[in-house]
Design an enzyme around this catalytic site. Structure first.
Site, PDB file in Angstrom:
ATOM      1  N   GLU A   1       6.296   4.403   3.996  1.00  0.00           N
ATOM      2  CA  GLU A   1       6.494   2.971   3.741  1.00  0.00           C
ATOM      3  C   GLU A   1       6.953   2.781   2.298  1.00  0.00           C
ATOM      4  OE1 GLU A   1       2.850   0.930   4.746  1.00  0.00           O
ATOM      5  OE2 GLU A   1       2.961   1.567   6.836  1.00  0.00           O
TER       6      GLU A   1
ATOM      7  N   HIS B   1       4.205  -3.837   7.189  1.00  0.00           N
ATOM      8  CA  HIS B   1       2.774  -3.692   6.845  1.00  0.00           C
ATOM      9  C   HIS B   1       2.216  -5.014   6.294  1.00  0.00           C
ATOM     10  CE1 HIS B   1      -0.470  -0.575   5.582  1.00  0.00           C
ATOM     11  NE2 HIS B   1      -1.020  -1.739   5.883  1.00  0.00           N
TER      12      HIS B   1
ATOM     13  N   ARG C   1      -2.440   2.917  10.970  1.00  0.00           N
ATOM     14  CA  ARG C   1      -1.683   3.584   9.917  1.00  0.00           C
ATOM     15  C   ARG C   1      -0.573   4.391  10.578  1.00  0.00           C
ATOM     16  NH1 ARG C   1      -3.647   0.454   6.845  1.00  0.00           N
ATOM     17  NH2 ARG C   1      -4.778   0.902   4.921  1.00  0.00           N
TER      18      ARG C   1
HETATM   19  C1  DGY Z   1      -5.653  -2.716   4.548  1.00  0.00           C
HETATM   20  O1  DGY Z   1      -6.363  -3.564   4.020  1.00  0.00           O
HETATM   21  O2  DGY Z   1      -6.037  -1.563   4.792  1.00  0.00           O
HETATM   22  C2  DGY Z   1      -4.254  -3.133   4.855  1.00  0.00           C
HETATM   23  O3  DGY Z   1      -3.685  -2.328   5.817  1.00  0.00           O
HETATM   24  C3  DGY Z   1      -3.440  -3.070   3.584  1.00  0.00           C
HETATM   25  O4  DGY Z   1      -3.255  -1.727   3.228  1.00  0.00           O
END
Ligand code: DGY
Length: 326
Positions: free
Chosen positions: A266, A285, A237
């Site tokens: 984001e 992402h 993250r």
């Molecule tokens: C997750 O599944 O956590 C991916 O990063 C999508 O947010």
């Protein structure tokens, strides 16, 4: 009367159709939010919500007196205030497992792209700069037989290590809250301190979940501890990395290159300073974003939702302390 489900963002159309057999499903294309009266009106009567990345706040929960379950279409759940949900008796679920290999493929792809400068050299060819033998200053770095350090050896961390170990003959170091003895055996992985991992790895790959403890886990000090030839990859993250520190590490040559699939904000805002770093590969992402896997995640999330609303234990309940059958 059918129970109301508020669905938003990234629930596959087939799954919406299936849910409509049992529920009144109101679907929002995006994470419409509290300034949208229709969203608020739907929230007020919703027994369940399902979707990706809705920022759940106390204010939102106050508007949802009927809510029994929030079913995230993601493995991460940093958008959810889990303790608050538990106190209110609201179940929270996620979608682990089905996205593990897809996400590991994407993050390993990022690693390869950063090492072999794939995005930069794609641009080099397409912008018609390739008019001689590739000059040595554009050479990349080897990946095979290098040392891959993984911070956060959960399912996805291990799947990345597997690709490195079996596919690229890499030596695996890892750091994690707890030892992963099985992974140590099958991946020949060595558990090391954070400092050792940072100092010894050719590739440092960050895969920890977002939490108050991991906020800006990688900052100036951590970049300084890495090799000057290191390649840093963030598949976790954005908030886990100090982006100013990343920028300086890349610009000052503290590390050689980086790749990141995630950002503090984001989508990345226009004019963000990271956009100017040539030695940074950026992705929007996409960890789990293949058509097949996104569909599987929707199916898992729908199963969690249906189980929770029919008084059964959702297979991927995050806050197990919540009493069922509300
Ligand atoms: C997750 O599944 O956590 C991916 O990063 C999508 O947010």
């Amino acid at each position: 009367m059918k129970k109301v489900i508020l669905a938003y963002n990234r629930v596959s159309p087939e799954v919406i159709t299936q849910l409509k057999e049992d529920y009144e499903v109101i679907y929002f294309e995006k994470n419409e939010y509290l300034d949208d009266p229709f969203f608020v009106q739907t929230l007020k009567k919703a027994s369940g919500v399902i979707g990706l990345d809705l920022k759940v706040t106390k204010e939102l929960l106050d508007l949802a007196p009927e809510l029994k379950i929030i079913s995230n279409v993601s493995v991460g759940y940093d958008n959810l205030p889990v303790d608050e949900l538990s106190q209110r008796g609201i179940m929270a679920t996620n979608t682990p497992d089905v996205l593990t290999d897809t996400t590991a493929d994407a993050i390993f792809g990022l690693l390869l792209a950063a090492a072999r400068r794939i995005a930069e050299l794609d641009h080099y060819v397409k912008s018609e700069q390739w008019n001689e033998l590739l000059p040595p200053h554009l050479f990349g770095m080897d990946v095979h037989h290098k040392r891959l350090g993984i911070i956060g050896m959960g399912r996805i961390g291990q799947a990345i290590a597997k690709r490195g170990h079996f596919g690229f003959d890499m030596e695996i170091l890892y750091h994690n809250r707890s030892r992963k003895l099985e992974a140590e055996n099958w991946l020949n992985a060595s558990y090391v301190s954070m400092d050792e991992l940072l100092a010894e790895s050719d590739f440092v790959c960050l895969m920890v979940p977002a939490s108050p403890e991991t906020k800006q886990l990688i900052s100036h000090e951590e970049f300084k501890k890495m090799k000057q030839t290191a390649i840093f990859i963030n598949g976790s993250r954005g908030q886990n990395v100090d982006e100013d520190a990343l920028y300086h590490a890349l610009e000052n040559g503290t590390i050689w290159a980086a790749g990141t699939d995630v950002f503090t904000e984001e989508p990345l805002p226009a004019g963000h300073k990271l956009l100017t770093c040539k030695n940074l590969v950026t992705l929007p992402h996409i960890g789990s974003s293949t058509a097949e896997t996104e569909h599987k995640m929707s199916v898992v999330a729908a199963n969690n939702l249906q189980a929770g609303l029919s008084g059964k234990l959702p297979p991927n309940l995050i806050n197990k302390e919540v009493k069922l059958n509300r």
